[in-house]
Design a protein around this motif. Sequence first.
Motif, short mmCIF file in Angstrom:
data_model
loop_
_atom_site.label_atom_id
_atom_site.label_comp_id
_atom_site.label_asym_id
_atom_site.label_seq_id
_atom_site.Cartn_x
_atom_site.Cartn_y
_atom_site.Cartn_z
N GLU A 1 -8.07 101.11 -43.91
CA GLU A 1 -8.06 101.78 -42.61
C GLU A 1 -9.39 101.55 -41.89
O GLU A 1 -9.42 101.28 -40.69
N ALA A 2 -10.49 101.64 -42.64
CA ALA A 2 -11.81 101.39 -42.05
C ALA A 2 -11.91 99.95 -41.57
O ALA A 2 -12.47 99.68 -40.50
N ALA A 3 -11.37 99.02 -42.34
CA ALA A 3 -11.40 97.61 -41.94
C ALA A 3 -10.57 97.38 -40.69
O ALA A 3 -10.94 96.59 -39.82
N ALA A 4 -9.45 98.10 -40.58
CA ALA A 4 -8.61 97.97 -39.40
C ALA A 4 -9.34 98.47 -38.15
O ALA A 4 -9.12 97.96 -37.05
N LEU A 5 -10.24 99.43 -38.34
CA LEU A 5 -11.05 99.93 -37.23
C LEU A 5 -12.27 99.04 -36.99
O LEU A 5 -13.07 99.33 -36.10
N ARG A 6 -12.38 98.00 -37.79
CA ARG A 6 -13.52 97.07 -37.74
C ARG A 6 -14.84 97.81 -37.96
O ARG A 6 -15.83 97.57 -37.29
N HIS A 7 -14.81 98.72 -38.94
CA HIS A 7 -15.98 99.53 -39.22
C HIS A 7 -16.11 99.79 -40.72
O HIS A 7 -16.43 100.89 -41.15
N GLN A 8 -15.85 98.78 -41.52
CA GLN A 8 -15.94 98.95 -42.97
C GLN A 8 -17.38 98.75 -43.43
O GLN A 8 -18.02 97.77 -43.07
N TRP A 9 -17.89 99.70 -44.20
CA TRP A 9 -19.25 99.60 -44.71
C TRP A 9 -19.30 98.67 -45.91
O TRP A 9 -18.39 98.65 -46.74
N THR A 10 -20.38 97.93 -46.03
CA THR A 10 -20.54 97.03 -47.18
C THR A 10 -20.68 97.81 -48.48
O THR A 10 -20.28 97.32 -49.54
N THR A 11 -21.24 99.01 -48.41
CA THR A 11 -21.37 99.82 -49.63
C THR A 11 -20.00 100.23 -50.18
O THR A 11 -19.84 100.36 -51.39
N THR A 12 -19.03 100.39 -49.30
CA THR A 12 -17.68 100.72 -49.76
C THR A 12 -17.11 99.57 -50.58
O THR A 12 -16.55 99.78 -51.66
N VAL A 13 -17.29 98.36 -50.07
CA VAL A 13 -16.78 97.18 -50.76
C VAL A 13 -17.45 97.01 -52.12
O VAL A 13 -16.78 96.77 -53.13
N SER A 14 -18.76 97.18 -52.18
CA SER A 14 -19.46 97.00 -53.45
C SER A 14 -19.12 98.12 -54.44
O SER A 14 -19.03 97.87 -55.65
N THR A 15 -18.88 99.32 -53.95
CA THR A 15 -18.51 100.42 -54.84
C THR A 15 -17.10 100.23 -55.37
O THR A 15 -16.83 100.52 -56.54
N LEU A 16 -16.20 99.71 -54.55
CA LEU A 16 -14.85 99.37 -55.04
C LEU A 16 -14.92 98.29 -56.11
O LEU A 16 -14.22 98.36 -57.12
N SER A 17 -15.78 97.32 -55.89
CA SER A 17 -15.97 96.25 -56.87
C SER A 17 -16.52 96.81 -58.19
O SER A 17 -16.08 96.41 -59.27
N ALA A 18 -17.46 97.74 -58.10
CA ALA A 18 -18.02 98.36 -59.30
C ALA A 18 -16.96 99.16 -60.05
O ALA A 18 -16.93 99.17 -61.29
N ALA A 19 -16.08 99.82 -59.30
CA ALA A 19 -14.99 100.57 -59.93
C ALA A 19 -14.06 99.64 -60.69
O ALA A 19 -13.68 99.91 -61.83
N LYS A 20 -13.70 98.53 -60.08
CA LYS A 20 -12.82 97.56 -60.73
C LYS A 20 -13.47 96.97 -61.97
O LYS A 20 -12.84 96.82 -63.01
N LYS A 21 -14.76 96.67 -61.86
CA LYS A 21 -15.49 96.11 -63.00
C LYS A 21 -15.55 97.10 -64.16
O LYS A 21 -15.35 96.72 -65.32
N ALA A 22 -15.80 98.37 -63.85
CA ALA A 22 -15.84 99.39 -64.90
C ALA A 22 -14.46 99.55 -65.55
O ALA A 22 -14.36 99.71 -66.77
N ALA A 23 -13.42 99.51 -64.75
CA ALA A 23 -12.06 99.63 -65.29
C ALA A 23 -11.71 98.43 -66.16
O ALA A 23 -11.08 98.60 -67.21
N ASP A 24 -12.12 97.25 -65.73
CA ASP A 24 -11.87 96.06 -66.54
C ASP A 24 -12.57 96.15 -67.90
O ASP A 24 -12.09 95.61 -68.88
N GLY A 25 -13.70 96.87 -67.92
CA GLY A 25 -14.42 97.08 -69.17
C GLY A 25 -13.91 98.26 -69.97
O GLY A 25 -14.43 98.55 -71.05
N GLY A 26 -12.92 98.98 -69.44
CA GLY A 26 -12.32 100.10 -70.16
C GLY A 26 -13.03 101.43 -69.95
O GLY A 26 -12.66 102.42 -70.58
N ASP A 27 -14.01 101.49 -69.08
CA ASP A 27 -14.75 102.73 -68.81
C ASP A 27 -14.09 103.44 -67.62
O ASP A 27 -14.54 103.33 -66.49
#
Length: 104
Positions: free
Chosen positions: A43-69
Amino acid sequence: MTSRLFPFVLALLLTMAATPSAIAATEADYKAAYAAAEAAAKEAAALRHQWTTTVSTLSAAKKAADGGDFDRATAAAKEAEALAKASIYQAVSEKEAWKAMEIR
């Protein structure tokens, strides 16, 4: 004396019963939190207002999940959702805020 303490003890016990215990997050918890974060980020991207910290935090979440944490993954996904919602709020408020500015 004990009759005076009863309401306080009762309130304490009810508070403890209503407070969730520190249970480890499951993969299902992570997936639900990640889906909510991803939807807010889109939704933020559709508003053309997505923060880079959101993207990196989503990436960190995926990485932690891939590691089983899943505790850390769920926490990161919830943080990413909060960041995305904050960016949405900023986009919407700034869309109207310029009208209140005084041109000098």
